[in-house]
Scaffold this motif. Sequence first.
Motif, short mmCIF file in Angstrom:
data_model
loop_
_atom_site.label_atom_id
_atom_site.label_comp_id
_atom_site.label_asym_id
_atom_site.label_seq_id
_atom_site.Cartn_x
_atom_site.Cartn_y
_atom_site.Cartn_z
N VAL A 293 -6.00 7.32 -1.11
CA VAL A 293 -5.35 6.56 -2.18
C VAL A 293 -4.30 5.59 -1.62
O VAL A 293 -4.12 4.49 -2.15
CB VAL A 293 -4.77 7.50 -3.27
CG1 VAL A 293 -3.59 8.31 -2.73
CG2 VAL A 293 -4.38 6.72 -4.50
N THR A 294 -3.61 5.96 -0.56
CA THR A 294 -2.61 5.06 0.01
C THR A 294 -3.27 3.84 0.62
O THR A 294 -2.75 2.72 0.49
CB THR A 294 -1.75 5.80 1.06
OG1 THR A 294 -1.19 6.97 0.45
CG2 THR A 294 -0.64 4.92 1.58
N ARG B 296 -6.04 2.51 -0.44
CA ARG B 296 -6.41 1.67 -1.61
C ARG B 296 -5.19 0.96 -2.16
O ARG B 296 -5.29 -0.19 -2.59
CB ARG B 296 -7.07 2.53 -2.69
CG ARG B 296 -8.45 3.00 -2.31
CD ARG B 296 -9.24 3.49 -3.50
NE ARG B 296 -8.57 4.50 -4.29
CZ ARG B 296 -8.78 5.81 -4.18
NH1 ARG B 296 -9.65 6.26 -3.30
NH2 ARG B 296 -8.15 6.66 -4.95
N ARG B 297 -4.04 1.60 -2.17
CA ARG B 297 -2.81 0.95 -2.65
C ARG B 297 -2.45 -0.24 -1.76
O ARG B 297 -2.04 -1.28 -2.26
CB ARG B 297 -1.66 1.95 -2.69
CG ARG B 297 -1.81 2.95 -3.80
CD ARG B 297 -0.73 4.01 -3.75
NE ARG B 297 -0.91 4.97 -4.82
CZ ARG B 297 -0.41 6.18 -4.81
NH1 ARG B 297 0.33 6.60 -3.80
NH2 ARG B 297 -0.62 6.99 -5.83
N PHE C 32 -4.69 -2.99 -2.66
CA PHE C 32 -4.32 -3.55 -3.96
C PHE C 32 -3.13 -4.49 -3.83
O PHE C 32 -3.13 -5.60 -4.38
CB PHE C 32 -4.02 -2.44 -4.97
CG PHE C 32 -3.74 -2.94 -6.35
CD1 PHE C 32 -4.79 -3.27 -7.20
CD2 PHE C 32 -2.44 -3.09 -6.81
CE1 PHE C 32 -4.54 -3.76 -8.48
CE2 PHE C 32 -2.18 -3.56 -8.08
CZ PHE C 32 -3.24 -3.89 -8.92
N VAL C 33 -2.11 -4.07 -3.09
CA VAL C 33 -0.92 -4.91 -2.91
C VAL C 33 -1.29 -6.18 -2.14
O VAL C 33 -0.91 -7.29 -2.54
CB VAL C 33 0.20 -4.13 -2.18
CG1 VAL C 33 1.33 -5.06 -1.76
CG2 VAL C 33 0.72 -3.01 -3.08
N TRP D 288 -9.76 -4.10 -6.40
CA TRP D 288 -8.56 -4.57 -7.08
C TRP D 288 -8.76 -4.52 -8.61
O TRP D 288 -7.90 -4.01 -9.34
CB TRP D 288 -8.22 -6.01 -6.66
CG TRP D 288 -6.96 -6.52 -7.28
CD1 TRP D 288 -5.71 -6.42 -6.77
CD2 TRP D 288 -6.83 -7.19 -8.54
NE1 TRP D 288 -4.80 -6.98 -7.64
CE2 TRP D 288 -5.48 -7.46 -8.73
CE3 TRP D 288 -7.73 -7.58 -9.52
CZ2 TRP D 288 -4.99 -8.11 -9.86
CZ3 TRP D 288 -7.25 -8.23 -10.66
CH2 TRP D 288 -5.89 -8.48 -10.82
N ILE E 20 -8.78 -0.90 -9.95
CA ILE E 20 -7.44 -0.33 -10.03
C ILE E 20 -6.65 -0.98 -11.16
O ILE E 20 -5.98 -0.30 -11.95
CB ILE E 20 -6.71 -0.48 -8.68
CG1 ILE E 20 -7.37 0.43 -7.62
CG2 ILE E 20 -5.23 -0.11 -8.82
CD1 ILE E 20 -6.85 0.21 -6.21
N TRP F 240 -4.26 4.54 -9.46
CA TRP F 240 -3.32 3.83 -8.58
C TRP F 240 -2.82 4.80 -7.56
O TRP F 240 -2.71 4.65 -6.43
CB TRP F 240 -2.18 3.24 -9.39
CG TRP F 240 -1.00 2.86 -8.57
CD1 TRP F 240 0.21 3.48 -8.57
CD2 TRP F 240 -0.87 1.78 -7.63
NE1 TRP F 240 1.08 2.85 -7.71
CE2 TRP F 240 0.43 1.80 -7.11
CE3 TRP F 240 -1.74 0.80 -7.17
CZ2 TRP F 240 0.89 0.89 -6.16
CZ3 TRP F 240 -1.27 -0.10 -6.23
CH2 TRP F 240 0.02 -0.06 -5.74
#
Length: 167
Positions: A45-46, A48-49, A52-53, A157, A160, A167
């Motif tokens: 998940v990190t 993916r974060r 996303f950022v 993106w 999410i 998220w």
Amino acid sequence: MAAAAAAVLPAVAPALGLGRAENKPETFDTFDGFYPLYMEQHSDVTCRRFHFVGTSLAFLWILWDPRLVMAMLTAACLGYGLFFLCLPLQHGLVDFAAMGVVFIASGRVLTGTYYKPLAVMVTAYAFAWVGHAFFEQNRPATFVYPVHSLVSDWRLWFDIATGKLAW
């Protein structure tokens, strides 16, 4: 110069561990066939974060100058065409490099500066690669399937942003 790169890249890719063969159980002719592998490589998940950022910041750069959308589409279309031509090379370095050069060059022509397309690329890739290096601890699919990976980054993106993925 392109001929020299075509001669050198196949020799350099295995030394860098960038071969397609170890990452792909098959050739992905469609995006739908590739996306499950992409999601396996983004199970943390990190990671993916971070994607996303980075993609969000790249999106803000593109909103700042929408002409970059045309540059991105031009590069993606070229990369998609090269994908099938470059399959025998067993790596994605040629299509990745061509897409980057075309994005930067067309972004320069459209915006009048190298700064904007470079900012988009550095922002998006820096965050994604940090996610892979420190959290997912795998090699980004960008070097193997650059076009499919680019489209997958935007789909991730969207998933999410719409709540389809946590998220």
